[in-house]
Motif scaffolding. Structure first.
Motif: not given
Lengths: 165, 503
Positions: A131, B11-12, B35, B58-59, B61-63, B86, B385-386
């Motif tokens: 991010k 969340n994760r 995910s 995230a786009s 899965s988590y979103l 998220f 990814y996160y």
């Protein structure tokens, strides 16, 4: 067996005899080196000083974790030194500079094209990872030779992003 | 209102683990989502049920609100806890779940909407009579030209901030007019990438500023209290690294005044659940200005929990169950000192570059006063990814001085091998006279502190000996192989290949 070992900024001569005795920069050191059950966990008692460390091999190097600090260690024996010598001879010459991705990520912007002149500090590529946006800048004034990525490309660690003259 | 006894955790990482723990203590069953990259993460293993909701980004899965809704139906979950990041501050998500009769463990969608957008939040705060930092704010998109014109009035140094922002994303500091245009461009890019919204605005940057925030807790019947302050002044590029409670610069009178202002802001939007009102505190004048309100659980809620003894996550769940607050303002007491360090997968000695890979060795600190909240363990894969938060340590002791010493002790005990973390940097930083004296400001790391790895001869020596002994063993094994009698050609070939693999 004689070793030349660099740890962080320092370099040491370490000699390990066939009977296992160890000399550190010429001085005899008493040691007891034990492997833990936990992966890469070691206990080292060095002249009765006790240390707990984790050692992870990483390519030609070892990454040693000690009291919260990671120290990169490189061990050279005679064979390794010879090998390095050969590599140095075969090493490529030329002033091309490859800008490589230091981590996997997503290319969010490419601000130059092949043939563009760039000045020192100019942003060339923006990579998104975890991010965060990371800007890759020219370290010196030069010309872009080749752009290897485009916007929205996913890149892996050590992928070449672009080549500067 | 439904029962809230089967909770989906959208969340994760460490916060998902934190929420699962609260659920277990309240006898609520837990539904985890993950995910494809997170199959072996602790939150998946700890929950009662787990559902894969898509690919690693995230786009995907988590979103994905649609997939989360589907999981609530399949699992029979009656509530959702979004954690932080998220969807936590997404009013549309809150509304989508509430519409399906799923309780959102957080404030109302309306409150998220009013406070989540930084521009409307300011308007609400201003109406409530809370002081604001000078700035240029409008709800509508502001053009580059207008921003450049408006910058003169706001004055330098200034901040470019994302209207939909948070967590330091899409935020840029500009010290002189020449840097403005480039700053706007990057801020818009980041904002677009992080929030899908490229609106930005300008704000004066207060120098010698401290970041002090007030934790709020309110029920659905209009009872609302504050749990004192957290000081999050130690930041790097607006990302909080170390937080503490209480603040070394806040006395009881200032705490009462800031608490009252925070409650006013919260009441203005009919707030319930846990929330945080962030202020900039001018360390010279002790004036404070409203910064924003976070309509969710925060990463650093833990330090407040430690000094007040109140479990904020459990309170959130109880509030969602329709229970009344069990504590009155005058019953809130502060005991001792708590410090949190965010352990990030970043290399502090190389510009905090993200560090990715497998955690090949892991041991947590323990002993008196140590709490660890972690979302990773031995063998965890740290992916790009996160965000890079691996774990938090929350250290308590009776005084600030002792809490700092204990924090350093715990950091030295914390072993994460295989990747780089911010641990060694914190050990160094906590021992600086500036941090120990409690006099740092939010730009301390950028403006005053040289981030460099300090060499220690003893450390280097020990590391060198250990690595050399290991290398020696490896070489010896190779020799043993070489001394075997020479056999068939294929054996020789195999040996050559094996030897080559070693070097």
């Amino acid at each position: 067996m004689k070793y030349e070992t660099t740890a962080g900024e320092e370099s040491f001569a370490i000699d390990i005899e066939d009977d296992g005795s160890l000399r550190f920069d010429g001085d005899r050191l008493e040691y007891d080196f034990q492997v833990g059950k936990d992966p890469n966990l070691y206990s080292l008692i060095l002249d009765n000083k006790s240390y707990e460390l984790r050692v992870v091999p990483e390519g030609d190097q070892y990454r040693v974790l000690l009291n919260g600090e990671n120290i990169l260690v490189e061990v050279f024996d005679e064979r390794r030194r010879r090998l390095e010598g050969v590599k140095a001879v075969l090493g490529e010459a030329g002033g091309e500079q490859l800008i490589k991705a230091p981590m996997p990520g997503l290319v969010v912007d490419v601000l130059v094209e092949a043939g563009d002149p760039v000045v020192e500090g100019q942003t060339l590529v923006i990579l998104e990872s975890m991010k965060m946006h990371n800007e890759f800048k020219a370290k010196r004034g030069t010309v872009v030779k080749q752009v290897c990525v485009k916007i929205d490309d996913k890149v892996q660690r050590d992928d070449t992003l672009l080549i500067l003259e | 209102m439904s029962e809230v006894s089967r909770i989906l955790i959208a969340n994760r990482g460490e916060i998902a683990v934190r929420i699962i723990r609260a659920c277990n203590e309240l006898n609520c069953s837990t539904v985890a989502v993950y995910s494809e990259a997170d199959r072996m993460q602790p939150h998946v293993r700890m929950a009662d049920e787990a559902y894969c909701i898509g690919a690693a980004p995230a786009s995907e899965s988590y979103l994905r609100i649609d997939k989360l809704l589907e999981v609530t139906k399949r699992s029979g979950a009656d509530a959702i806890h979004p954690g932080y990041g998220f969807l936590a501050e997404n009013a549309d998500a809150a509304r989508a779940f509430e519409d399906e009769g799923i309780v959102w463990i957080g404030p109302s969608a309306e409150a998220i909407h009013l406070m989540g957008d930084k521009l409307t939040a300011r308007a609400s705060a201003m109406e409530a009579g809370i002081p604001l930092v000078p700035g240029m704010r409008k709800n509508e998109a502001i053009s580059d030209d207008d921003l450049i014109k408006g910058a003169e009035e706001v004055g330098y140094p200034l901040l470019i901030k994302a209207a939909a922002g948070g967590g330091g994303k899409g935020m840029r500091i500009v010290t002189k007019p020449e840097e403005l245009e480039e700053g706007i461009r990057i801020a818009r890019l980041e904002s677009q990438a992080s929030f899908g919204d490229d609106r930005v605005y300008l704000e004066r940057f207060v120098t010698n500023a401290r970041h002090v925030e007030i934790q709020i807790l309110g029920d659905r019947y209009g009872n609302i209290i504050h749990l004192g302050e957290r000081d999050c002044s130690l930041q790097r590029r607006h990302q909080k690294l170390i937080e503490e409670s209480p603040s070394p610069v806040v006395d009881p009178e200032l705490r009462a005044a800031m608490g009252e202002a925070a409650l006013k802001a919260a009441r203005a939007v009919g707030y319930y659940s846990a929330g945080t009102v962030e202020f900039v505190l001018d360390n010279n004048t002790k004036e404070f200005f409203f910064l924003e309100m976070n309509t969710r659980l925060q990463v650093e809620h833990t330090v407040t929990e430690r000094v007040t003894g109140i479990d904020i996550v459990k309170e959130m769940i109880r509030i969602a169950q329709g229970k009344r607050l069990s504590i009155r303002q005058e019953e809130v007491e502060f005991n001792g000192w708590a410090i949190e360090c965010r352990i990030l997968a970043e290399n502090p000695w190389q510009g905090f570059m993200p560090s990715i890979g497998e955690i090949s060795g892991f041991s947590l600190p323990s002993g008196p006063g140590v709490r660890t909240d972690t979302g990773v363990g031995l063998g965890s894969e740290v992916t790009p990814y996160y965000d890079s938060l691996l774990a938090k340590i929350i250290i308590w002791d009776t005084s600030r001085e002792e809490a700092i010493i204990r924090t350093c002790r715990a950091l030295e005990e914390f072993q994460i091998a295989g990747i780089d973390t911010t641990i060694p940097f914190y050990i160094q930083l906590l021992k600086t006279p500036e941090f120990m004296g409690g006099g740092i400001h939010t730009r301390f790391l950028e403006d005053e502190y040289m981030i460099t790895q300090v060499n220690s001869h003893e450390r280097a020596k020990v590391a060198a000996v250990a690595a050399t002994l290991l290398s020696h063993q490896k070489t010896k094994n190779a020799f043993v192989l070489g001394r075997r009698p020479v056999g068939e050609k294929w054996q020789q070939y195999a040996r050559t290949v094996q030897l080559a693999a070693r070097f």
